[in-house]
Scaffold this motif. Structure first.
Motif, short mmCIF file in Angstrom:
data_model
loop_
_atom_site.label_atom_id
_atom_site.label_comp_id
_atom_site.label_asym_id
_atom_site.label_seq_id
_atom_site.Cartn_x
_atom_site.Cartn_y
_atom_site.Cartn_z
N GLY A 188 -9.78 10.34 6.17
CA GLY A 188 -10.95 9.40 6.15
C GLY A 188 -10.70 8.29 6.21
O GLY A 188 -11.65 7.28 5.86
N VAL A 189 -9.59 7.72 6.36
CA VAL A 189 -9.04 6.11 6.19
C VAL A 189 -8.76 5.79 7.48
O VAL A 189 -7.78 6.30 8.19
CB VAL A 189 -8.09 6.05 5.18
N SER A 190 -9.34 4.77 7.96
CA SER A 190 -8.80 4.04 9.32
C SER A 190 -8.06 3.14 9.09
O SER A 190 -7.56 2.56 8.05
CB SER A 190 -10.23 3.54 10.03
N GLN A 191 -7.36 2.66 10.27
CA GLN A 191 -6.26 1.58 10.25
C GLN A 191 -6.92 0.28 9.61
O GLN A 191 -7.90 -0.19 10.23
CB GLN A 191 -5.55 1.23 11.50
N PRO A 192 -6.24 -0.47 8.61
CA PRO A 192 -6.93 -1.64 8.22
C PRO A 192 -6.57 -2.90 9.15
O PRO A 192 -5.61 -2.87 9.84
CB PRO A 192 -6.20 -1.81 6.86
N LYS A 193 -7.46 -3.58 9.09
CA LYS A 193 -7.51 -4.69 10.08
C LYS A 193 -6.78 -5.89 9.30
O LYS A 193 -7.04 -6.18 8.10
CB LYS A 193 -8.91 -5.27 10.54
N LYS A 194 -5.85 -6.41 10.19
CA LYS A 194 -5.14 -7.71 9.59
C LYS A 194 -5.96 -8.88 9.36
O LYS A 194 -6.96 -9.15 10.32
CB LYS A 194 -4.17 -7.96 10.48
N LYS A 195 -5.73 -9.66 8.07
CA LYS A 195 -6.72 -10.69 8.01
C LYS A 195 -6.21 -12.01 8.80
O LYS A 195 -4.82 -12.19 8.78
CB LYS A 195 -6.51 -10.95 6.48
N LYS A 196 -6.95 -12.34 9.68
CA LYS A 196 -6.88 -13.53 10.39
C LYS A 196 -7.14 -15.03 9.43
O LYS A 196 -8.09 -15.09 8.84
CB LYS A 196 -7.64 -13.66 11.54
N LEU A 197 -6.07 -16.06 9.55
CA LEU A 197 -6.32 -17.11 8.61
C LEU A 197 -6.84 -18.10 9.67
O LEU A 197 -6.29 -18.04 10.85
CB LEU A 197 -4.92 -17.59 8.17
N SER A 198 -7.57 -19.06 9.07
CA SER A 198 -8.04 -19.91 10.00
C SER A 198 -7.19 -21.33 9.84
O SER A 198 -6.01 -21.20 9.31
CB SER A 198 -9.34 -20.64 9.53
N ALA A 199 -7.21 -22.28 10.80
CA ALA A 199 -6.30 -23.21 10.87
C ALA A 199 -6.36 -23.98 9.51
O ALA A 199 -5.12 -24.56 9.34
CB ALA A 199 -6.82 -24.25 12.06
N ASP A 200 -7.32 -24.26 8.92
CA ASP A 200 -7.38 -24.95 7.63
C ASP A 200 -6.77 -24.18 6.55
O ASP A 200 -5.83 -24.84 5.89
CB ASP A 200 -8.73 -25.25 7.22
N ASP A 201 -6.65 -22.71 6.62
CA ASP A 201 -5.99 -21.96 5.67
C ASP A 201 -4.68 -21.78 5.87
O ASP A 201 -3.63 -22.25 5.01
CB ASP A 201 -6.43 -20.36 5.60
N LYS A 202 -4.36 -22.04 7.10
CA LYS A 202 -2.76 -22.09 7.44
C LYS A 202 -1.95 -23.50 7.01
O LYS A 202 -0.90 -23.46 6.54
CB LYS A 202 -2.43 -21.84 8.88
N ARG A 203 -2.83 -24.56 7.36
CA ARG A 203 -2.31 -25.82 6.97
C ARG A 203 -2.17 -25.86 5.34
O ARG A 203 -1.24 -26.47 4.93
CB ARG A 203 -3.38 -26.71 7.37
N LYS A 204 -3.37 -25.22 4.78
CA LYS A 204 -3.43 -25.21 3.21
C LYS A 204 -1.78 -24.54 2.61
O LYS A 204 -1.21 -25.01 1.85
CB LYS A 204 -4.30 -24.89 2.79
N TYR A 205 -1.77 -23.32 3.45
CA TYR A 205 -0.72 -22.70 2.88
C TYR A 205 0.77 -23.19 3.10
O TYR A 205 1.62 -23.09 2.18
CB TYR A 205 -0.60 -21.02 3.68
N PHE A 206 0.98 -23.81 4.33
CA PHE A 206 2.24 -24.55 4.44
C PHE A 206 2.40 -25.81 3.50
O PHE A 206 3.59 -26.00 3.11
CB PHE A 206 2.47 -24.98 5.95
N ASN A 207 1.39 -26.51 3.38
CA ASN A 207 1.40 -27.40 2.46
C ASN A 207 1.91 -27.19 0.87
O ASN A 207 2.60 -27.90 0.57
CB ASN A 207 0.13 -28.37 2.19
N GLU A 208 1.50 -26.20 0.62
CA GLU A 208 1.76 -25.48 -0.84
C GLU A 208 3.11 -25.13 -0.83
O GLU A 208 3.88 -25.23 -1.71
CB GLU A 208 0.88 -24.42 -1.21
N TYR A 209 3.48 -24.26 0.25
CA TYR A 209 4.82 -24.06 0.30
C TYR A 209 6.02 -25.13 0.42
O TYR A 209 6.94 -25.17 -0.28
CB TYR A 209 5.30 -23.11 1.71
N GLU A 210 5.72 -26.19 1.25
CA GLU A 210 6.56 -27.50 1.02
C GLU A 210 6.46 -28.14 -0.27
O GLU A 210 7.52 -28.65 -0.64
CB GLU A 210 6.08 -28.40 2.06
N LYS A 211 5.51 -28.14 -0.99
CA LYS A 211 5.31 -28.54 -2.25
C LYS A 211 6.20 -27.83 -3.34
O LYS A 211 6.82 -28.51 -4.14
CB LYS A 211 3.75 -28.79 -2.68
N ASN A 212 6.27 -26.54 -3.28
CA ASN A 212 6.67 -25.51 -4.31
C ASN A 212 8.02 -25.08 -3.77
O ASN A 212 8.60 -24.29 -4.49
CB ASN A 212 5.98 -24.66 -4.54
#
Length: 516
Positions: free
Chosen positions: A7-31
């Motif tokens: 009874g469990v279907s395939q989960p959908k991948k979470k899509k990140l927006s452009a702002d979320d991707k930019r925020k993620y990469f900024n945190e990676y470069e900082k840390n």
């Protein structure tokens, strides 16, 4: 995992927006972790270099033809995984094989062994000629002796051929023997982290100023001093110290004073006889004898002679110790202290320099040699404790290096530096004594290159019974644009022999005809 649940279907991948991707990469470069080059990576990788453009491979930089590798242009990814990937790549293994093949001597390479099998007869012929040239250099014989020594070999039915039996060939053979020996010296020197250059100047038989150079180095507690060359001084702008006196003046002065004290009575008696009017000596000699007699009978002069004997005995011990080629600065410390004790009225004085000051003075040199300066003092304390707790008896520095070389490498390298520093130039003085044997007044026109080759062969090459000319022969054969024609004159000699035999047969034939 969702496939195994009912009874469990395939989960959908979470899509990140452009702002979320930019925020993620900024945190990676900082840390992000800042990586740098570690000296431990070079311990088993002599090809690895750290430059301003990043890590580079010396093998690939020299032998790679396409020059597209990241370690040729400069890799700034300071990770051990990146280094291991390059180390296992096909291009690096190929360049590494080229480097090792170049380091192998010509006599030991596969191509060299093949050539030796194909030209075995010619190789034996050249080996005999090289041995003859080596014997000339060892026994300080002129190059002209090479000709009659080859003739003597021919009389003994030793095949040396007719080619290369002249004075110029002897110079060439000795030159290649010296090149081969100096290559071995260079390979030994390259294994040491610290070097000490020893030089001194003197005049040879042609009254030309010569500078003799030696290099002293220490590897794992073993001290070595090798001759590297002699050069003529032609006003090159060098600031040379002025000469204070003759060589070994301390020993000569001490010996002269000792002879005066032993033969004092006889010297006084002889000078007294010369001052008598009945003696048939010149007025000048009688006046000199009277002056010396008056001088030697003075109380202050006798006291001064015995004072000099006491002082020079300590100086003589220091002088003889410095002339030893295994002399260390640390070993002369006690001798210098004894000398100061005599001069300053038996007052004791000790030097106590801390290792920290020594570390600070040579810090730049230690870092260039790959030593960890912060660990030197700690390793010194631990090494002393380990030696005291060890029940084994250490008879040499080599045993300490064999047992503790991997644990306390930094402090042992510091010890190698202290052993490398030479306290005197006695080795160069001994070299000048050897230089005056081949370059005599008769051979005063000996060129600088030939003098260098003779000294290198005499000081570095093995004895006649242990000398193997293979490497020198291969080096001679491999260099030069023209091919070596070992049998060039042999062919013409055989033709001459055939003609002589034919003429002899014709004469016999004519005699028989006349008899008939």
């Amino acid at each position: 995992m969702w496939r195994f649940l009912d009874g469990v279907s395939q989960p959908k991948k979470k899509k990140l927006s452009a702002d979320d991707k930019r925020k993620y990469f900024n945190e990676y470069e900082k840390n992000k972790r800042s990586r740098s080059f570690l000296l431990d990576w070079k311990k088993e990788r002599p090809w690895l270099e750290n430059t301003e453009n990043g890590m580079k491979c010396s093998y690939c930089n020299e032998y790679e033809s396409k020059r597209q590798s990241l370690f040729v242009q400069g890799c700034k990814s300071y990770k051990i995984e990146t280094i291991k990937l390059h180390e296992q790549s096909k291009s690096h293994l190929k360049c590494q094989a080229c480097y090792h093949a170049k380091c192998v001597p010509a006599s030991m390479s596969e191509a060299g062994k093949l050539v030796q099998k194909l030209n075995d007869e010619n190789f034996k012929k050249m080996a005999i000629l090289f041995r003859t040239a080596h014997a000339l250099a060892i026994h300080n014989r002129p190059f002209t002796d090479f000709i009659w020594m080859c003739e003597l070999d021919s009389v003994k039915n030793v095949n040396v051929g007719e080619t290369y039996r002249n004075e110029a060939a002897a110079k060439t053979f000795i030159n290649y023997i010296a090149k081969n020996e100096i290559t071995k010296v260079s390979s030994r020197i390259s294994t040491s982290k610290f070097l000490c250059i020893i030089g001194d100047g003197s005049t040879d038989a042609s009254v030309k100023e010569q500078e003799m150079w030696f290099v002293r180095y220490c590897r794992e507690g073993i001290i070595s001093t090798d001759f590297i060359g002699v050069d003529s001084y032609d006003d090159k702008g060098l600031l040379l110290p002025s000469r204070v006196g003759g060589t070994r003046w301390i020993g000569h002065t001490a010996l002269a004073l000792q002879n005066i004290t032993v033969s004092y009575k006889y010297i006084i008696s002889h000078l007294g006889q010369l001052t008598e009017p009945s003696e048939r000596v010149s007025t000048d000699s009688r006046a000199k004898a009277y002056a010396f007699l008056k001088l030697l009978q003075t109380k202050s002069i006798v006291h001064f002679i015995y004072f000099l004997i006491d002082v020079l005995s300590v100086f003589k011990t220091l002088s003889l110790g410095v002339q030893n080629n295994q002399c260390l600065i640390s070993q002369q410390h006690s001798t210098i202290e004894s000398m100061l004790e005599v001069l300053r009225g038996y007052k004791t004085r000790f030097w106590n320099r801390r290792l920290a000051n020594f570390n600070q003075s040579f810090r730049t040199l230690f870092e260039k040699a790959g030593l960890y300066c912060d660990e030197i003092e700690m390793e010194w304390i631990m090494l002393k404790k380990a030696i005291c707790e060890n029940t084994a008896k250490f008879e040499s520095r080599t045993q300490v290096n064999e047992i503790y070389g991997h644990q306390y490498r930094n402090i042992l390298d510091v010890m190698d530096l202290t052993l490398t520093m030479s306290p005197s130039s006695a080795e160069a003085e001994r070299g000048f004594s050897l230089m005056k044997v081949p370059k005599t007044k008769i051979r005063s026109t000996l060129s600088q290159g030939s003098l260098n080759d003779l000294l290198i062969t005499k000081l570095h090459a093995p004895k006649i019974g242990d000398f193997n000319p293979s490497e020198a022969v291969y080096l001679w054969n491999s260099e030069g644009n023209r091919t070596k024609r070992v049998n060039f004159k042999d062919m013409s000699a055989s033709k001459r022999n055939q003609l002589c035999l034919l003429k002899h047969q014709m004469l016999l034939f004519h005699k028989r005809l006349r008899a008939l």
